[in-house]
Motif scaffolding. Structure first.
Motif, mmCIF file in Angstrom:
data_model
loop_
_atom_site.group_PDB
_atom_site.id
_atom_site.type_symbol
_atom_site.label_atom_id
_atom_site.label_comp_id
_atom_site.label_asym_id
_atom_site.label_seq_id
_atom_site.Cartn_x
_atom_site.Cartn_y
_atom_site.Cartn_z
ATOM 1 N N LEU A 168 8.913 9.742 3.434
ATOM 2 C CA LEU A 168 8.979 8.432 4.100
ATOM 3 C C LEU A 168 8.867 7.260 3.133
ATOM 4 O O LEU A 168 9.520 6.220 3.318
ATOM 5 C CB LEU A 168 7.874 8.337 5.151
ATOM 6 N N ILE A 169 8.013 7.409 2.103
ATOM 7 C CA ILE A 169 7.779 6.276 1.194
ATOM 8 C C ILE A 169 9.063 5.796 0.513
ATOM 9 O O ILE A 169 9.342 4.594 0.487
ATOM 10 C CB ILE A 169 6.700 6.640 0.156
ATOM 11 N N PRO A 170 9.912 6.684 -0.049
ATOM 12 C CA PRO A 170 11.140 6.188 -0.697
ATOM 13 C C PRO A 170 12.188 5.674 0.285
ATOM 14 O O PRO A 170 13.123 4.978 -0.128
ATOM 15 C CB PRO A 170 11.671 7.427 -1.439
ATOM 16 N N VAL A 226 3.265 7.192 -6.367
ATOM 17 C CA VAL A 226 2.997 8.006 -7.563
ATOM 18 C C VAL A 226 1.870 9.011 -7.313
ATOM 19 O O VAL A 226 2.007 10.196 -7.648
ATOM 20 C CB VAL A 226 2.679 7.101 -8.772
ATOM 21 N N PRO A 227 0.717 8.602 -6.719
ATOM 22 C CA PRO A 227 -0.311 9.601 -6.391
ATOM 23 C C PRO A 227 0.206 10.721 -5.503
ATOM 24 O O PRO A 227 -0.191 11.876 -5.663
ATOM 25 C CB PRO A 227 -1.390 8.782 -5.678
ATOM 26 N N ILE A 283 0.834 -1.207 0.000
ATOM 27 C CA ILE A 283 0.000 0.000 0.000
ATOM 28 C C ILE A 283 0.865 1.252 0.000
ATOM 29 O O ILE A 283 0.616 2.213 -0.737
ATOM 30 C CB ILE A 283 -0.946 -0.005 1.215
ATOM 31 N N GLY A 284 1.901 1.244 0.854
ATOM 32 C CA GLY A 284 2.785 2.408 0.950
ATOM 33 C C GLY A 284 3.457 2.737 -0.368
ATOM 34 O O GLY A 284 3.528 3.898 -0.768
ATOM 35 N N GLN A 285 3.938 1.710 -1.058
ATOM 36 C CA GLN A 285 4.606 1.942 -2.337
ATOM 37 C C GLN A 285 3.609 2.280 -3.446
ATOM 38 O O GLN A 285 3.951 2.973 -4.406
ATOM 39 C CB GLN A 285 5.436 0.707 -2.734
#
Length: 208
Positions: free
Chosen positions: A137-139, A18-19, A12-14
């Motif tokens: 945080l995501i990357p 893009v959004p 979900i996090g990854q």
């Protein structure tokens, strides 16, 4: 079970990466649009505002109810304010209570329009830090994994995206916050002056 849940959360996090980047890009575009909009407003619209309210109030009392329309039409007002004041000045056929209700309605409509304008930058100022933090945080997840595997190239790419999204979020939030603050000060000034003029018109159109 725990591994399965962690995998779902990771997916979900990854998936929202893009959004999140798209939203940040939209916030930057909104910020640029609002900068141009507030500059146009400062250079064009604010020139038409009523600068000397006390002097205008004296003139309204001097010309009386018969000359109010001409005075309003020739005086410097924002377009929406002029229309509202003309509508109020033309309310001679109404009762005192109806005129007061009309004045309050026109003032509320003007305030609602100002709030609608400010809401754009207020929302951008709140969303900027949120999506900037998400974009940071995501990357970092893949970056930390890459660090453990010794893949410094993937790590540097992840950190680059993290820093870029942080900068985009903070800049959009800071600029939009300043624009909102400036506009709130302008619009409070407009509403205060408009309310004084309306009260003066009511006294002339519907004296006690």
């Amino acid at each position: 079970m725990e591994i399965s849940l962690s995998g779902i959360l990771h997916t979900i996090g990854q998936a929202i990466r893009v959004p999140c980047l798209i939203v940040l890009l939209c916030l930057i575009l909104v910020t640029v649009w609002q900068i141009g909009d507030v500059l146009v407003e400062a250079l064009m619209e604010r020139r038409k505002r009523c600068r000397d309210v006390p002097n205008l109030l004296r003139k309204i009392h001097e010309v009386g109810s018969d000359g109010i329309l001409g005075l309003i039409s020739s005086h410097a007002f924002l377009k929406s304010q002029r229309n509202a004041l003309i509508m109020l000045a033309e309310s001679r056929g109404m009762s005192r209570g109806e005129r007061n209700a009309l004045a309050q309605t026109l003032l509320d409509q003007e305030e609602a329009q100002y709030k609608k304008t400010i809401a754009i930058t207020d929302i951008a100022a709140k969303l900027g830090p949120m999506f900037g933090l998400l974009g940071t945080l995501i990357p970092l997840g893949p970056g930390i994994v890459a660090l453990g595997m010794g893949n410094t190239e993937l790590l540097s790419q992840s950190l680059s995206v993290a820093f870029d999204t942080t900068i985009a979020g903070v800049i959009s939030a800071a600029v939009c916050s300043v624009i909102s603050h400036v506009r709130k000060r302008w619009y409070d000034e407009y509403l205060s002056g408009m309310e004084c003029v309306m009260e003066c018109i009511l006294e002339e159109v519907a004296p006690e």
